[in-house]
Design a protein around this motif. Sequence first.
Motif, PDB file in Angstrom:
ATOM      1  N   GLU A  49      46.200  35.171  28.454  1.00  0.00           N
ATOM      2  CA  GLU A  49      47.124  36.146  27.900  1.00  0.00           C
ATOM      3  C   GLU A  49      46.401  37.444  27.557  1.00  0.00           C
ATOM      4  O   GLU A  49      46.946  38.531  27.697  1.00  0.00           O
ATOM      5  N   ARG A  50      45.124  37.313  27.126  1.00  0.00           N
ATOM      6  CA  ARG A  50      44.386  38.507  26.726  1.00  0.00           C
ATOM      7  C   ARG A  50      43.795  39.254  27.926  1.00  0.00           C
ATOM      8  O   ARG A  50      43.913  40.456  28.032  1.00  0.00           O
ATOM      9  N   ASP A  51      43.152  38.497  28.826  1.00  0.00           N
ATOM     10  CA  ASP A  51      42.380  39.149  29.876  1.00  0.00           C
ATOM     11  C   ASP A  51      42.285  38.193  31.069  1.00  0.00           C
ATOM     12  O   ASP A  51      41.576  37.196  31.022  1.00  0.00           O
ATOM     13  N   GLY A  52      43.013  38.530  32.107  1.00  0.00           N
ATOM     14  CA  GLY A  52      43.098  37.661  33.275  1.00  0.00           C
ATOM     15  C   GLY A  52      41.767  37.411  33.964  1.00  0.00           C
ATOM     16  O   GLY A  52      41.593  36.418  34.651  1.00  0.00           O
ATOM     17  N   LYS A  53      40.799  38.307  33.748  1.00  0.00           N
ATOM     18  CA  LYS A  53      39.524  38.191  34.467  1.00  0.00           C
ATOM     19  C   LYS A  53      38.489  37.359  33.714  1.00  0.00           C
ATOM     20  O   LYS A  53      37.474  36.944  34.278  1.00  0.00           O
ATOM     21  N   ALA A  54      38.752  37.135  32.418  1.00  0.00           N
ATOM     22  CA  ALA A  54      37.731  36.507  31.574  1.00  0.00           C
ATOM     23  C   ALA A  54      37.322  35.123  32.084  1.00  0.00           C
ATOM     24  O   ALA A  54      36.177  34.713  31.948  1.00  0.00           O
ATOM     25  N   LEU A  55      38.270  34.429  32.712  1.00  0.00           N
ATOM     26  CA  LEU A  55      38.001  33.080  33.202  1.00  0.00           C
ATOM     27  C   LEU A  55      36.845  33.042  34.183  1.00  0.00           C
ATOM     28  O   LEU A  55      36.027  32.132  34.171  1.00  0.00           O
ATOM     29  N   GLU A  56      36.824  34.055  35.053  1.00  0.00           N
ATOM     30  CA  GLU A  56      35.827  34.058  36.111  1.00  0.00           C
ATOM     31  C   GLU A  56      34.410  34.162  35.577  1.00  0.00           C
ATOM     32  O   GLU A  56      33.458  33.875  36.279  1.00  0.00           O
ATOM     33  N   GLU A  57      34.284  34.605  34.325  1.00  0.00           N
ATOM     34  CA  GLU A  57      32.945  34.743  33.769  1.00  0.00           C
ATOM     35  C   GLU A  57      32.390  33.427  33.220  1.00  0.00           C
ATOM     36  O   GLU A  57      31.214  33.329  32.912  1.00  0.00           O
ATOM     37  N   LEU A  58      33.235  32.420  33.115  1.00  0.00           N
ATOM     38  CA  LEU A  58      32.756  31.132  32.604  1.00  0.00           C
ATOM     39  C   LEU A  58      31.821  30.493  33.630  1.00  0.00           C
ATOM     40  O   LEU A  58      32.000  30.656  34.829  1.00  0.00           O
ATOM     41  N   PRO A  59      30.819  29.743  33.136  1.00  0.00           N
ATOM     42  CA  PRO A  59      29.898  29.106  34.072  1.00  0.00           C
ATOM     43  C   PRO A  59      30.639  28.139  35.002  1.00  0.00           C
ATOM     44  O   PRO A  59      31.473  27.357  34.548  1.00  0.00           O
ATOM     45  N   GLY A  60      30.353  28.257  36.280  1.00  0.00           N
ATOM     46  CA  GLY A  60      30.921  27.299  37.242  1.00  0.00           C
ATOM     47  C   GLY A  60      32.344  27.614  37.652  1.00  0.00           C
ATOM     48  O   GLY A  60      32.969  26.845  38.362  1.00  0.00           O
ATOM     49  N   ILE A  61      32.902  28.731  37.187  1.00  0.00           N
ATOM     50  CA  ILE A  61      34.283  29.061  37.550  1.00  0.00           C
ATOM     51  C   ILE A  61      34.299  30.419  38.250  1.00  0.00           C
ATOM     52  O   ILE A  61      34.089  31.449  37.625  1.00  0.00           O
ATOM     53  N   GLY A  62      34.520  30.410  39.536  1.00  0.00           N
ATOM     54  CA  GLY A  62      34.606  31.663  40.284  1.00  0.00           C
ATOM     55  C   GLY A  62      36.055  32.070  40.446  1.00  0.00           C
ATOM     56  O   GLY A  62      36.955  31.520  39.790  1.00  0.00           O
ATOM     57  N   ALA A  63      36.254  33.031  41.346  1.00  0.00           N
ATOM     58  CA  ALA A  63      37.598  33.555  41.546  1.00  0.00           C
ATOM     59  C   ALA A  63      38.563  32.459  42.003  1.00  0.00           C
ATOM     60  O   ALA A  63      39.698  32.383  41.534  1.00  0.00           O
ATOM     61  N   ASP A  64      38.089  31.588  42.894  1.00  0.00           N
ATOM     62  CA  ASP A  64      38.960  30.556  43.452  1.00  0.00           C
ATOM     63  C   ASP A  64      39.468  29.587  42.374  1.00  0.00           C
ATOM     64  O   ASP A  64      40.667  29.379  42.218  1.00  0.00           O
ATOM     65  N   LEU A  65      38.534  29.054  41.595  1.00  0.00           N
ATOM     66  CA  LEU A  65      38.939  28.115  40.545  1.00  0.00           C
ATOM     67  C   LEU A  65      39.758  28.821  39.468  1.00  0.00           C
ATOM     68  O   LEU A  65      40.722  28.247  38.945  1.00  0.00           O
ATOM     69  N   ALA A  66      39.390  30.060  39.164  1.00  0.00           N
ATOM     70  CA  ALA A  66      40.150  30.809  38.159  1.00  0.00           C
ATOM     71  C   ALA A  66      41.608  30.938  38.614  1.00  0.00           C
ATOM     72  O   ALA A  66      42.537  30.743  37.828  1.00  0.00           O
ATOM     73  N   GLY A  67      41.801  31.224  39.909  1.00  0.00           N
ATOM     74  CA  GLY A  67      43.154  31.335  40.449  1.00  0.00           C
ATOM     75  C   GLY A  67      43.917  30.023  40.284  1.00  0.00           C
ATOM     76  O   GLY A  67      45.102  30.013  39.936  1.00  0.00           O
ATOM     77  N   LYS A  68      43.208  28.909  40.517  1.00  0.00           N
ATOM     78  CA  LYS A  68      43.860  27.604  40.385  1.00  0.00           C
ATOM     79  C   LYS A  68      44.270  27.345  38.934  1.00  0.00           C
ATOM     80  O   LYS A  68      45.332  26.792  38.663  1.00  0.00           O
ATOM     81  N   ILE A  69      43.402  27.760  38.019  1.00  0.00           N
ATOM     82  CA  ILE A  69      43.720  27.558  36.599  1.00  0.00           C
ATOM     83  C   ILE A  69      44.949  28.381  36.213  1.00  0.00           C
ATOM     84  O   ILE A  69      45.841  27.899  35.515  1.00  0.00           O
TER      85      ILE A  69
END
Length: 571
Positions: A49-69
Amino acid sequence: MENIEIAKTFDEVADLLEIQGANPFRVRAYRNAARTIGTLGTAVQSMLERDGKALEELPGIGADLAGKIVSLCRTGRLPLLAQLTRKIPESLVALLRIPGVGPKRAKLIYTKLGVKTLSQLEKAARAGRVSELRGMGPALERTILRGIEQDRTRSTRVPLAEAEAYIRPLVDILREMPEVEQLDVAGSFRRRSETVGDVDVVVASSDPAAVAGRFLSYPDVKQVLARGDTKCSVVLRSGLQVDLRIVPAASYGSALYYFTGSKAHNIAIRLLGVKRHLKINEYGVFRGRRQIGGRTEAEVFRAVGLPWIPPELREQRGEIEAARAGELPSLVEIGDIRGDLQMHTDATDGRNTLAEMVAACEARGYEYIAITDHTKAVRVAGGLTKAGFAKQSRAIDAIRQRASKLVVLKGAEVDILDDGSLDLDDEALFDLDVVVGSVHSRFNISKAEMTKRIVRALQHPKVHILGHPTGRLLGRREPYPLDMTEVVKAARDYGVLLEVNAQPDRLDLSDLHIRMAKQAGVKLVISTDAHRVQELDCMRYGVDQARRGWCEAMDVANTRHVAAFRKLIEK
Ligand code: DGT
Ligand code: CA
Ligand code: CA
Ligand code: ZN
């Protein structure tokens, strides 16, 4: 969508991919993502809700997995999962819970025998069809049947940390209500049992209808089991049952006391009350019809002539006698812990670098830590050889050069091999400050063999700590057979510490074994076995477990200053 549900979905994807024989790196990616999300401190939903891109910065989570989440959070579904289950039935995942059945065998059993469910597997095994498959045999078939039996009797209890994750958002909402004067989670949760059957919430309020209304309208409620003004019960979407009791402030202490339990403890206290002509129940302490106490828990205990007893001890295991004799232990606390003595880095199966682990431990204010990566026998974890440890040793030397108060000890989690010998030669071992010996293979040997194997390892002059001593995984793997009396005796004789592994699905040793060790004069060490920085925070679950085992700070080796700790492990 809760983090833990996302994690579970990814784990299921990993299971299914594994059964299909997918690329191991792809499987690993989903497992790692599951772990990252599952151990994250903040809710993914709110991050999005705050920042759609923040997920991708987590270890082990790239753009693909972030999209799935993102799509999982938006729609509650993962198309990949649907796609996978079109090829193989989802029910096969349950087969993986059975000891001896890994992904390859699950696939073989499915393709050759058409087995899709546990009950079909049981039938096939009983008919002797499983033992006829390639690479299997009668012994494995018996293991499988025993595993199915155990799986059936295993209840639907939830690990404490998981229950905590499910219940926290609900508790936060209730706590914010002005009508809620006091709130505690009671029951086995408050006693810090390793698993909980359901969660019991106690609230003090003079407006129970408002509190009950908010509780029942919580969006994650799947089913309402009971609705009343003072008593409600629901099942959350996660499957967790939550019972709510709302009482007036004057009864709060006795309600909290009563619903904390345990039942056996409560009954014993009530009998003490009866002897004093008192009635003790969830509404208060009564002499005749007059309430003489119950606003606080301490008043309940005082009414029967006892000091307040910490919830972790309320299991009717001698705590009432100890309280009466003034001999209650002064239980170890999280603030007593000065060091963490088992953790992994990305040199093996950890997710963070040595530098990141060190920085995270500095931030947590520790005095000392040990870096304990795996040895080579643990091939899936990329265990280190002698050369690998030498390299890590130089890296630690470099870190020690930097002025820092944190003492970084050189260590290893050394595999205890089949015959009780160690997976690292003596020369390499003697270069290390802290050696954790652990069993990671060949669980299916007899009790006598396993005991002998471990006792032999404890005799080695460089084994300081026995890691996760029984190898259990809560709800997934039974402890291996082991004569704990013998192991405790060996630990005492050879001066070895027994680990309380704080990983929420291990909590190994158990509370009763901890107490047994303490009574034998064996010291314990509470370690997180962290495989990433966030997991350093599970120390508190280990401390809770040690408290249930009646441990005081002096019983726990890593409450000592580093010099005293090092002296203690000298053999
Ligand atoms: P759990 O939920 O299976 O993990 O274990 P608990 O201990 O949370 O048990 P639960 O939820 O059935 O009940 C919460 C507490 O309420 C329990 O620890 C003691 C109290 N309690 C429940 N039933 C009785 C009873 O029949 N007699 C007495 N004295 N106390 C009871
Ligand atoms: Ca309960
Ligand atoms: Ca309950
Ligand atoms: Zn281990």
